[in-house]
Write a protein that holds these residues in place. Structure first.
Motif, PDB file in Angstrom:
ATOM      1  N   LEU A 360       0.828  -1.201   0.000  1.00 24.37           N
ATOM      2  CA  LEU A 360       0.000   0.000   0.000  1.00 24.37           C
ATOM      3  C   LEU A 360       0.866   1.256   0.000  1.00 24.37           C
ATOM      4  N   SER A 361       0.247   2.380  -0.306  1.00 23.48           N
ATOM      5  CA  SER A 361       0.939   3.666  -0.249  1.00 23.48           C
ATOM      6  C   SER A 361       0.950   4.195   1.181  1.00 23.48           C
ATOM      7  N   GLU A 362       1.945   5.038   1.466  1.00 23.66           N
ATOM      8  CA  GLU A 362       1.935   5.756   2.741  1.00 23.66           C
ATOM      9  C   GLU A 362       0.859   6.850   2.724  1.00 23.66           C
ATOM     10  N   ASN A 363       0.544   7.362   1.535  1.00 21.20           N
ATOM     11  CA  ASN A 363      -0.437   8.441   1.397  1.00 21.20           C
ATOM     12  C   ASN A 363      -1.850   7.925   1.665  1.00 21.20           C
ATOM     13  N   LYS A 364      -2.665   8.791   2.254  1.00 23.03           N
ATOM     14  CA  LYS A 364      -4.087   8.522   2.402  1.00 23.03           C
ATOM     15  C   LYS A 364      -4.850   9.632   1.666  1.00 23.03           C
ATOM     16  N   PHE A 365      -5.890   9.245   0.920  1.00 19.82           N
ATOM     17  CA  PHE A 365      -6.655  10.200   0.129  1.00 19.82           C
ATOM     18  C   PHE A 365      -8.112  10.166   0.580  1.00 19.82           C
ATOM     19  N   SER A 366      -8.672  11.355   0.845  1.00 19.99           N
ATOM     20  CA  SER A 366     -10.063  11.407   1.279  1.00 19.99           C
ATOM     21  C   SER A 366     -10.855  12.514   0.603  1.00 19.99           C
ATOM     22  N   SER A 367     -10.187  13.450  -0.107  1.00 22.95           N
ATOM     23  CA  SER A 367     -10.918  14.528  -0.772  1.00 22.95           C
ATOM     24  C   SER A 367     -10.073  15.050  -1.927  1.00 22.95           C
ATOM     25  N   GLY A 368     -10.742  15.744  -2.845  1.00 23.65           N
ATOM     26  CA  GLY A 368     -10.047  16.367  -3.954  1.00 23.65           C
ATOM     27  C   GLY A 368      -9.748  15.396  -5.086  1.00 23.65           C
ATOM     28  N   GLN A 369      -8.890  15.844  -6.010  1.00 24.78           N
ATOM     29  CA  GLN A 369      -8.492  15.067  -7.174  1.00 24.78           C
ATOM     30  C   GLN A 369      -7.013  14.730  -7.079  1.00 24.78           C
ATOM     31  N   ILE A 370      -6.681  13.432  -7.257  1.00 23.09           N
ATOM     32  CA  ILE A 370      -5.299  12.951  -7.107  1.00 23.09           C
ATOM     33  C   ILE A 370      -4.917  12.194  -8.369  1.00 23.09           C
ATOM     34  N   TYR A 371      -3.711  12.442  -8.876  1.00 28.02           N
ATOM     35  CA  TYR A 371      -3.213  11.759 -10.080  1.00 28.02           C
ATOM     36  C   TYR A 371      -1.787  11.298  -9.837  1.00 28.02           C
ATOM     37  N   TRP A 372      -1.491  10.027 -10.184  1.00 30.00           N
ATOM     38  CA  TRP A 372      -0.117   9.512 -10.109  1.00 30.00           C
ATOM     39  C   TRP A 372       0.132   8.560 -11.279  1.00 30.00           C
ATOM     40  N   GLU A 373       1.408   8.308 -11.555  1.00 37.63           N
ATOM     41  CA  GLU A 373       1.791   7.460 -12.674  1.00 37.63           C
ATOM     42  C   GLU A 373       2.685   6.326 -12.186  1.00 37.63           C
ATOM     43  N   VAL A 374       2.523   5.139 -12.801  1.00 37.48           N
ATOM     44  CA  VAL A 374       3.261   3.936 -12.417  1.00 37.48           C
ATOM     45  C   VAL A 374       3.887   3.332 -13.666  1.00 37.48           C
ATOM     46  N   VAL A 375       5.200   3.092 -13.624  1.00 41.64           N
ATOM     47  CA  VAL A 375       5.892   2.418 -14.733  1.00 41.64           C
ATOM     48  C   VAL A 375       5.713   0.918 -14.555  1.00 41.64           C
ATOM     49  N   CYS A 445     -11.977  11.933  -5.420  1.00 43.48           N
ATOM     50  CA  CYS A 445     -12.649  11.526  -4.180  1.00 43.48           C
ATOM     51  C   CYS A 445     -14.021  12.172  -4.048  1.00 43.48           C
ATOM     52  N   ASP A 446     -14.188  13.404  -4.562  1.00 47.51           N
ATOM     53  CA  ASP A 446     -15.456  14.114  -4.398  1.00 47.51           C
ATOM     54  C   ASP A 446     -16.543  13.518  -5.292  1.00 47.51           C
ATOM     55  N   ARG A 447     -16.166  13.135  -6.520  1.00 45.54           N
ATOM     56  CA  ARG A 447     -17.149  12.579  -7.445  1.00 45.54           C
ATOM     57  C   ARG A 447     -17.179  11.055  -7.401  1.00 45.54           C
ATOM     58  N   GLN A 448     -16.266  10.448  -6.585  1.00 47.48           N
ATOM     59  CA  GLN A 448     -16.229   8.995  -6.396  1.00 47.48           C
ATOM     60  C   GLN A 448     -15.990   8.267  -7.723  1.00 47.48           C
ATOM     61  N   ILE A 449     -14.960   8.740  -8.462  1.00 49.86           N
ATOM     62  CA  ILE A 449     -14.606   8.163  -9.757  1.00 49.86           C
ATOM     63  C   ILE A 449     -13.120   7.815  -9.748  1.00 49.86           C
ATOM     64  N   LEU A 450     -12.771   6.628 -10.270  1.00 48.55           N
ATOM     65  CA  LEU A 450     -11.381   6.189 -10.439  1.00 48.55           C
ATOM     66  C   LEU A 450     -11.181   5.866 -11.912  1.00 48.55           C
ATOM     67  N   SER A 451     -10.147   6.473 -12.547  1.00 46.33           N
ATOM     68  CA  SER A 451      -9.899   6.286 -13.977  1.00 46.33           C
ATOM     69  C   SER A 451      -8.460   5.866 -14.209  1.00 46.33           C
ATOM     70  N   ASN A 472     -14.463   6.690   3.664  1.00 42.54           N
ATOM     71  CA  ASN A 472     -14.135   7.607   2.571  1.00 42.54           C
ATOM     72  C   ASN A 472     -12.643   7.948   2.576  1.00 42.54           C
ATOM     73  N   THR A 473     -11.800   6.994   2.960  1.00 40.05           N
ATOM     74  CA  THR A 473     -10.346   7.157   2.944  1.00 40.05           C
ATOM     75  C   THR A 473      -9.752   6.032   2.107  1.00 40.05           C
ATOM     76  N   PHE A 474      -8.831   6.392   1.214  1.00 38.90           N
ATOM     77  CA  PHE A 474      -8.293   5.426   0.269  1.00 38.90           C
ATOM     78  C   PHE A 474      -6.770   5.391   0.329  1.00 38.90           C
ATOM     79  N   PHE A 475      -6.200   4.203  -0.002  1.00 39.60           N
ATOM     80  CA  PHE A 475      -4.781   4.010  -0.214  1.00 39.60           C
ATOM     81  C   PHE A 475      -4.565   3.578  -1.666  1.00 39.60           C
ATOM     82  N   ALA A 476      -3.446   3.976  -2.248  1.00 42.77           N
ATOM     83  CA  ALA A 476      -3.047   3.380  -3.532  1.00 42.77           C
ATOM     84  C   ALA A 476      -2.514   1.975  -3.263  1.00 42.77           C
TER      85      ALA A 476
END
Length: 490
Positions: A360-375, A445-451, A472-476
């Motif tokens: 899992l990620s150390e980061n926790k996400f609960s609001s707003g828009q988050i974007y990351w990239e994975v090779v 997180c606000d619109r509850q969408i993962l793309s 309403n808290t998420f880990f990558a």
């Protein structure tokens, strides 16, 4: 005189404890173990064989071979040296005589044992006047995969669940044991063992269980001291029971609503008679405005998903990346997390029949828009998956459950030859770039969408809707699959 007596005793004791080596007799026998010799796969083992009486075996011919393969021995000692041919190529570089020929010990040492090495071995020793042979039986144990546990609602209901446990790749047949949280064994006769063409055993078991909210179950598969264990927290189906207090509360609320509506109706009738003729026109206007508002919301939503198919440059400008790092404390013992906390891979190649693990990620996400990239480098890697999971799912990280939204996991998987799929129930497959190198992940997180995107081309791959949980808290979540090729967070 005392020293002389002491020396005599020492000489007598040494003579009694040292094997007596005699001259080469015309007739001799062999001494081998009475029962089978057991060893583990990928270990070393000694197949014991000694001359009786003990004498120097260096002038003799020593041949070790599998039953029925006299002319293709595993090892051949002749003319005072080990012969290069004829020998079975499967044993080249793995066998030796280590017992001490000069002491009459012709034991064979076999290294890097495999499952195919099990069976009967013949110890054959010959001189110019005589020969003798005897059989040594070798058994090879193989430790299988970690048990996989799953939970489903029992058909009969009644608060019970059906818990299944399965493990593969054992030899010989292992023992499967169920235990509750107190460590008490749960007797269960529902065990099925199957054997594949390679002789490896798969074990499956299932039981009906009536758990409480704090119960957990463990399934242990063991063989000769080696064991594999997994745990799960089965949750009973939720049944609604109406209490008298709940019924009275609901009845009171309904009556209050009815009387309120009646009062409003009477008040409106008395005070709003002059406005009654204008109301239909106003209601029509409000209805028209509502339709326009709904159309605008749909247009905005359509515009949002069109934005998801943007080019590479527009994608990265629209969704600035967040610095995501891995949490080494959540990694499995078979995984390696780099010091930068940006890369994870398996410490060694693993059988694809075994269980995949995630970090899992150390980061926790609960609001707003988050974007990351994975090779991910799909053209080189074996199976991998990337996505998000909830706090509730992270708390039972060690329990092996299906990775789907019902258990708090939203992930995209890739397997070479099978392509892409997402963790819906059942899984949804779709086509995509088989040479994908960089995967973009966008969580709203606000619109509850993962793309998910092909970050190099900007092509939209898939979107989950209704990505939500109680906390309403998420880990990558990241899984490098079974090989040593890493996945890296950019």
């Amino acid at each position: 005189m005392m020293r002389s007596g002491l020396s005599l005793r020492v000489m007598i004791l040494a003579a009694l404890t040292v094997p007596i080596i005699v001259q080469s007799p015309e007739i001799f026998t062999l001494s081998v173990p009475h029962g089978p010799i057991m060893t583990w796969s990928n270990s070393s083992v000694s197949l014991s064989c000694e001359l009786s009486p003990l004498f120097n075996a260096e002038p003799l011919e020593v041949r070790w071979y599998r039953s029925g393969d006299f002319d293709k021995p595993a090892l051949l000692y002749k003319d005072h040296k080990i012969q290069e041919a004829p020998v079975d190529p499967r044993y080249r570089g793995r066998v030796s005589l280590t017992g001490g020929l000069e002491r009459g010990n012709v034991s064979l040492t076999l290294e890097r044992v495999t499952l195919e090495d099990r069976g009967e071995y013949v110890c054959y020793v010959s001189s110019e006047q005589w020969y003798e042979k005897d059989i040594v039986l070798l058994t090879v144990n193989v430790t299988g995969s970690e048990p996989v546990l799953s939970v489903a609602e029992a058909r009969g209901g009644g608060g019970q669940v059906n818990v299944t446990c399965s493990s593969e790749g054992w030899s010989p047949q292992p023992k499967l044991t169920w235990r509750n949280k107190e460590g008490t064994e749960i007797r269960n006769e529902q065990v099925l063992n199957t054997t594949d063409p390679q002789g490896l055993v798969s074990v499956n078991s299932w039981l009906l269980y009536s758990p409480s909210d704090s119960d957990w179950l463990s399934c242990t598969v063991s063989l000769s001291g080696e064991r594999r264990e997994s745990r799960v927290m089965p949750r009973a189906p939720i049944e609604e029971h109406w209490s008298l207090g709940a019924f009275m509360t609901l009845l009171f609320i309904n009556l209050l609503v009815i009387f309120t509506l009646i009062g409003l109706f009477i008040w409106n009738k008395k005070t709003g008679e002059t406005e009654s003729n204008e109301r239909p026109a106003e209601e029509a206007n409000l209805l028209e405005e509502g339709v326009k508002k709904t159309d605008m919301e749909k247009a905005t939503q359509t515009e949002f998903f069109l934005k998801e198919s943007a080019t590479q440059t527009a994608l990265r400008e629209s969704f600035p990346k967040v610095d995501v790092t891995l949490d080494p404390l959540t990694a499995h013992s078979s995984q390696f997390v780099s010091c930068s906390k940006k890369m994870v891979h398996c410490k060694k190649e693993r059988d694809q029949a075994s269980t995949t693990h995630f970090v899992l990620s150390e980061n926790k996400f609960s609001s707003g828009q988050i974007y990351w990239e994975v090779v991910v480098d799909s053209k080189c890697k074996q199976p991998w998956y990337v996505g998000v999971t909830t706090t509730d799912a992270a708390q039972i990280n060690k329990a092996i459950v299906p990775l789907n939204p019902g258990n708090g996991f939203w992930v995209l998987r890739y397997k070479k030859g099978n392509g892409y799929c997402v963790s819906t129930d059942p899984p949804t497959q779709f086509s995509g770039n088989e040479n994908l190198e960089t995967l973009g992940v966008f969580l709203d997180c606000d619109r509850q969408i993962l793309s998910f995107y092909d970050a190099d081309s900007g092509v939209h791959l898939y979107s989950f809707a209704d990505v939500s949980s109680c906390s309403n808290t998420f880990f990558a979540v990241f899984s490098p699959g079974f090989d040593q090729v890493p996945i890296t967070i950019k």
